[in-house]
Motif scaffolding. Structure first.
Motif, mmCIF file in Angstrom:
data_model
loop_
_atom_site.group_PDB
_atom_site.id
_atom_site.type_symbol
_atom_site.label_atom_id
_atom_site.label_comp_id
_atom_site.label_asym_id
_atom_site.label_seq_id
_atom_site.Cartn_x
_atom_site.Cartn_y
_atom_site.Cartn_z
ATOM 1 N N GLN A 165 0.855 -1.186 0.000
ATOM 2 C CA GLN A 165 0.000 0.000 0.000
ATOM 3 C C GLN A 165 0.889 1.234 0.000
ATOM 4 N N ARG A 166 0.817 2.004 -1.066
ATOM 5 C CA ARG A 166 1.670 3.183 -1.200
ATOM 6 C C ARG A 166 1.189 4.311 -0.304
ATOM 7 N N PHE A 167 2.145 5.031 0.262
ATOM 8 C CA PHE A 167 1.822 6.267 0.973
ATOM 9 C C PHE A 167 2.915 7.285 0.705
ATOM 10 N N ILE A 168 2.585 8.527 0.864
ATOM 11 C CA ILE A 168 3.541 9.612 0.650
ATOM 12 C C ILE A 168 3.639 10.406 1.946
ATOM 13 N N SER A 169 4.822 10.488 2.495
ATOM 14 C CA SER A 169 4.997 11.261 3.723
ATOM 15 C C SER A 169 4.845 12.748 3.422
ATOM 16 N N GLU A 170 4.636 13.518 4.457
ATOM 17 C CA GLU A 170 4.518 14.963 4.291
ATOM 18 C C GLU A 170 5.814 15.571 3.785
ATOM 19 N N ASP A 171 6.907 14.823 3.873
ATOM 20 C CA ASP A 171 8.188 15.270 3.324
ATOM 21 C C ASP A 171 8.193 15.203 1.798
ATOM 22 N N GLY A 172 7.259 14.437 1.225
ATOM 23 C CA GLY A 172 7.201 14.269 -0.224
ATOM 24 C C GLY A 172 7.837 12.999 -0.735
ATOM 25 N N VAL A 173 8.425 12.207 0.150
ATOM 26 C CA VAL A 173 9.072 10.960 -0.256
ATOM 27 C C VAL A 173 8.011 9.866 -0.371
ATOM 28 N N PRO A 195 11.984 16.009 -3.252
ATOM 29 C CA PRO A 195 10.792 15.308 -2.769
ATOM 30 C C PRO A 195 9.458 16.003 -3.025
ATOM 31 N N LYS A 196 9.364 17.278 -2.736
ATOM 32 C CA LYS A 196 8.079 17.967 -2.861
ATOM 33 C C LYS A 196 7.590 18.063 -4.306
ATOM 34 N N GLN A 197 8.481 17.802 -5.261
ATOM 35 C CA GLN A 197 8.109 17.891 -6.676
ATOM 36 C C GLN A 197 7.766 16.528 -7.283
ATOM 37 N N ARG A 198 7.743 15.487 -6.469
ATOM 38 C CA ARG A 198 7.486 14.138 -6.976
ATOM 39 C C ARG A 198 5.971 13.874 -7.043
ATOM 40 N N THR A 199 5.341 14.574 -7.921
ATOM 41 C CA THR A 199 3.895 14.487 -8.085
ATOM 42 C C THR A 199 3.531 13.265 -8.930
ATOM 43 N N PRO A 200 2.253 12.870 -8.942
ATOM 44 C CA PRO A 200 1.834 11.772 -9.829
ATOM 45 C C PRO A 200 2.179 12.045 -11.287
ATOM 46 N N GLU A 201 2.062 13.321 -11.691
ATOM 47 C CA GLU A 201 2.399 13.683 -13.066
ATOM 48 C C GLU A 201 3.883 13.504 -13.333
ATOM 49 N N ALA A 202 4.710 13.856 -12.338
ATOM 50 C CA ALA A 202 6.153 13.688 -12.496
ATOM 51 C C ALA A 202 6.534 12.217 -12.583
ATOM 52 N N LEU A 203 5.865 11.390 -11.782
ATOM 53 C CA LEU A 203 6.117 9.951 -11.853
ATOM 54 C C LEU A 203 5.763 9.402 -13.231
ATOM 55 N N THR A 204 4.596 9.797 -13.714
ATOM 56 C CA THR A 204 4.162 9.319 -15.032
ATOM 57 C C THR A 204 5.151 9.729 -16.109
ATOM 58 N N ARG A 205 5.612 10.974 -16.047
ATOM 59 C CA ARG A 205 6.565 11.482 -17.038
ATOM 60 C C ARG A 205 7.884 10.721 -16.954
ATOM 61 N N MET A 236 15.579 9.167 -0.850
ATOM 62 C CA MET A 236 14.516 8.185 -1.041
ATOM 63 C C MET A 236 14.379 7.381 0.254
ATOM 64 N N THR A 237 13.433 6.470 0.261
ATOM 65 C CA THR A 237 13.286 5.581 1.413
ATOM 66 C C THR A 237 13.914 4.234 1.112
ATOM 67 N N ILE A 238 14.358 3.568 2.158
ATOM 68 C CA ILE A 238 14.764 2.168 2.039
ATOM 69 C C ILE A 238 13.766 1.299 2.820
ATOM 70 N N TRP A 239 12.605 1.900 3.145
ATOM 71 C CA TRP A 239 11.464 1.196 3.761
ATOM 72 C C TRP A 239 11.767 0.681 5.160
ATOM 73 N N HIS A 240 12.620 1.392 5.893
ATOM 74 C CA HIS A 240 12.984 0.967 7.241
ATOM 75 C C HIS A 240 12.425 1.918 8.299
ATOM 76 N N TYR A 241 11.266 2.494 8.025
ATOM 77 C CA TYR A 241 10.684 3.447 8.978
ATOM 78 C C TYR A 241 10.255 2.719 10.253
ATOM 79 N N HIS A 242 10.243 3.452 11.354
ATOM 80 C CA HIS A 242 9.984 2.863 12.665
ATOM 81 C C HIS A 242 9.527 3.949 13.628
ATOM 82 N N GLY A 243 9.171 3.534 14.836
ATOM 83 C CA GLY A 243 8.718 4.478 15.854
ATOM 84 C C GLY A 243 7.202 4.595 15.909
ATOM 85 N N GLY A 244 6.729 5.445 16.818
ATOM 86 C CA GLY A 244 5.301 5.683 16.985
ATOM 87 C C GLY A 244 4.712 5.039 18.229
ATOM 88 N N CYS A 245 5.330 3.941 18.704
ATOM 89 C CA CYS A 245 4.890 3.264 19.938
ATOM 90 C C CYS A 245 6.129 2.844 20.724
#
Length: 586
Positions: free
Chosen positions: A112-120, A387-397, A515-524
């Motif tokens: 499930q894709r998500f985009i952080s507020e950082d834009g990544v 990061p903030k410029q990685r819009t859906p349109e930019a991905l498609t392009r 970019m991310t390497i999908w190793h996010y953590h924390g919150g609890c």
């Protein structure tokens, strides 16, 4: 200069003493993945309206599967997994299909894709086995220092790692490109050479992999083979909406005693703990899912919960705080000769706080030679724009531009660096009350200047590897490191022209290409949301056991430790109830 030459000598001596393993020339990927047909694994539509268990595990992921398998040796266990089965899906099973599952953005995708507020752009698992079904497969333990700081019992930690490794861990087949990375690390001063090992040791090593020699992935779901089949029930496509609490009195703690979940048809079901001391609900929904579910259940910052019309069970302001994601930056190196398809096999564990890893070759996911492996805009890894410029349109392009390139343009590989920790932290909030929706998360990449310093040193080390003698066969002599860092957007690497190769420019390079390497953590986290036994502070009969409890990501890659934690805590919980580890059925 003397220090530099001394490092070279150490690297050469280390290479001789440890005799780096021979590199095979051609891959051998034959056969099909095994299909574990667990009789206890069913679609949630078959679940009764009401059921009762000793333990309810929310999330059949990297921690949840080994935890549930262990607890089931002596008690009845219900596992509620919001995703489907990994078995029979070649996009999960085969190494050559890496990225296919991550690029699938359909509602039934295992990611499930998500985009952080950082834009990544990022992804979270939605499948039995969790992130071990989607990742690049690298298997490596946490360091003894990490184990000591966390307060785990070393002997049981080692036994738990070994229990996991009997099923999912393998020694990789080293081929020429990964061997060049290994030798380039040594020649660049990332010494000593520690050979093949699961252990976390400074220097260069070959780590384990969850891909076997036929190129087939083994996941945390495979650990369910250790489960007692008559004491465990695994329900797929079961989304938990809320944990239920009751109170013994006005002055007592709230007690978790059940959950409400819905199946794929939207039908509501309830599962309760059986009456009796010691029965518990364990949340193992991941670094996004666990704090999100606590909040949806009324455990979290009171004002934030009230803003979403959620009844407050416990005002716990630290739920969703201290979120972190290890930033990754990468450099693409076009090769004049063909390279193998490889994911992470070699790692350089540096003294300055960065890890150097590598991936290579075209990936032929779905029969297409242009899925670009770990660094594809198809999976959201677009670093050619800040990061903030990685819009859906930019991905498609970006996808259109890369699809227009000849397949030879993708001949080569990536060197990447990931920083330890990190020190920079963020937070998570609810977007709404729908557990299927992603929460709002901010990671604040490079907010702490120390993180940025480590990234700069990591990129500088990558430059040394590229220029090393060992790596010479896999680089064009007319493409020096500054040119590689400044390659245009028409190249397969996702970079725009950059600045001159100075310290300040490398800082900007790190910020712009993160970019991310999908190793996010924390919150609890332990100490603020849960205690050292992972019990949620302020309530009874509820624990959180997964990466959301980590203060720092363990080892170079966390999956081995997350699986170990599931087994470790299962054993510890059984010991609490049975007296000794030996009384459990192995």
């Amino acid at each position: 200069m003397a220090v530099w030459w001394w490092r070279i000598i150490l690297a050469l001596l280390s290479s001789i003493l440890f005799s780096p393993q021979r590199c095979a020339s051609q891959p051998q990927l034959n056969g099909t993945a095994g299909n574990n047909d667990y009789s206890f694994m069913k679609n949630a539509t078959s679940a009764p309206n009401i059921s009762h268990y000793d333990y309810i595990v929310i999330g059949g992921g990297t921690a949840g599967c080994p935890l549930a398998a262990t607890l089931s040796q002596n008690y009845s266990v219900l596992v509620l997994e919001r995703g489907g089965s990994p078995y029979g899906n070649p996009n999960i099973t085969n190494v050559t299909a890496f990225g296919a599952a991550l690029s699938d953005t359909s509602p039934t995708s295992p990611s499930q894709r998500f985009i952080s507020e950082d834009g990544v752009i990022n992804s979270r698992a939605r499948v039995l086995g969790g992130g071990s079904c989607l990742n690049a497969g690298f298997y490596t333990r946490a360091s003894p220092q990490y184990v000591k700081e966390v307060g785990w019992e070393g002997k049981v930690v080692n036994e738990s790692y070994e229990w996991v490794e009997q099923v999912v861990a393998f020694e990789p087949v080293m081929r020429p490109w990964q061997c060049a990375v290994r030798d380039g690390l040594l020649q660049s001063g990332v010494v000593p050479y520690n050979g093949f090992t699961y252990d976390h040791i400074n220097g260069t090593k070959v780590g384990g992999t969850i891909f076997d020699r036929d190129g087939h992935r083994h996941t945390a779901a495979d650990l369910l083979q250790h489960a007692h089949p008559s004491r465990i029930s695994v329900l797929l496509h079961a989304t938990v909406h809320r944990i239920l609490f009751r109170s013994k009195g006005a002055s007592s703690k709230p007690v978790a005693h059940g959950v409400i979940f819905r199946d794929s048809q939207g039908i509501k079901h309830k599962a309760y703990l059986k009456h009796g001391p010691g029965n518990e609900i364990i949340v193992s929904a991941g670094a996004l899912g666990s704090p999100q579910l606590l909040m949806l259940s009324g455990v979290g910052p009171a004002e934030h919960l009230k803003a979403h019309n959620i009844s407050v069970v416990l005002d716990q302001p630290m739920v969703g705080q201290e979120m972190a994601d290890n930033p990754m930056n990468a450099v693409f190196i076009p090769s004049p000769v063909p390279v193998e398809v490889s994911l992470i096999q070699v790692v350089g564990i540096t003294s300055f706080g960065a890890y150097i890893e590598a991936a290579s070759g075209e990936n032929f996911a779905g029969g297409s030679p242009k899925d670009y492996g770990m660094f594809s805009p198809k999976i959201g890894q677009l670093s050619k724009l800040p990061p903030k410029q990685r819009t859906p349109e930019a991905l498609t392009r970006a996808i259109e531009l890369m699809d227009g390139l000849d397949g030879a343009a993708f001949q080569g590989g990536f060197l990447l660096e990931k920083i330890t920790g990190p020190i920079s932290r963020g937070h998570l909030e609810l977007r709404n009350r729908d557990p299927n929706e992603n929460p709002i998360v901010t990671f604040n990449y490079f907010k702490d200047p120390k993180d940025l310093e480590r990234c700069v040193e990591g990129i500088s080390t990558i430059g040394k590897i590229i220029e090393s003698k060992a790596f010479a066969p896999f680089r064009y002599p007319n493409l020096p490191v500054p040119v590689l860092l400044n390659m245009t957007a028409s190249a397969p690497v996702n970079l725009l022209p950059r600045h001159a190769n100075t310290s300040s420019s490398l800082e900007q390079f790190c910020k712009d290409t993160v970019m991310t390497i999908w190793h996010y953590h924390g919150g609890c986290q332990v100490g603020t949301v849960v205690d050292h036994d992972y019990r949620v502070l302020g309530v009874d009969a509820l624990r959180v056991i997964d990466g959301s409890t980590f203060n720092n990501s363990p080892g170079t890659n966390p999956q081995a430790t997350v699986m170990m934690l599931g087994r470790y805590m299962g054993m510890k919980m059984l010991k609490e109830r049975l007296g000794e580890y030996g009384e459990t059925q192995q």
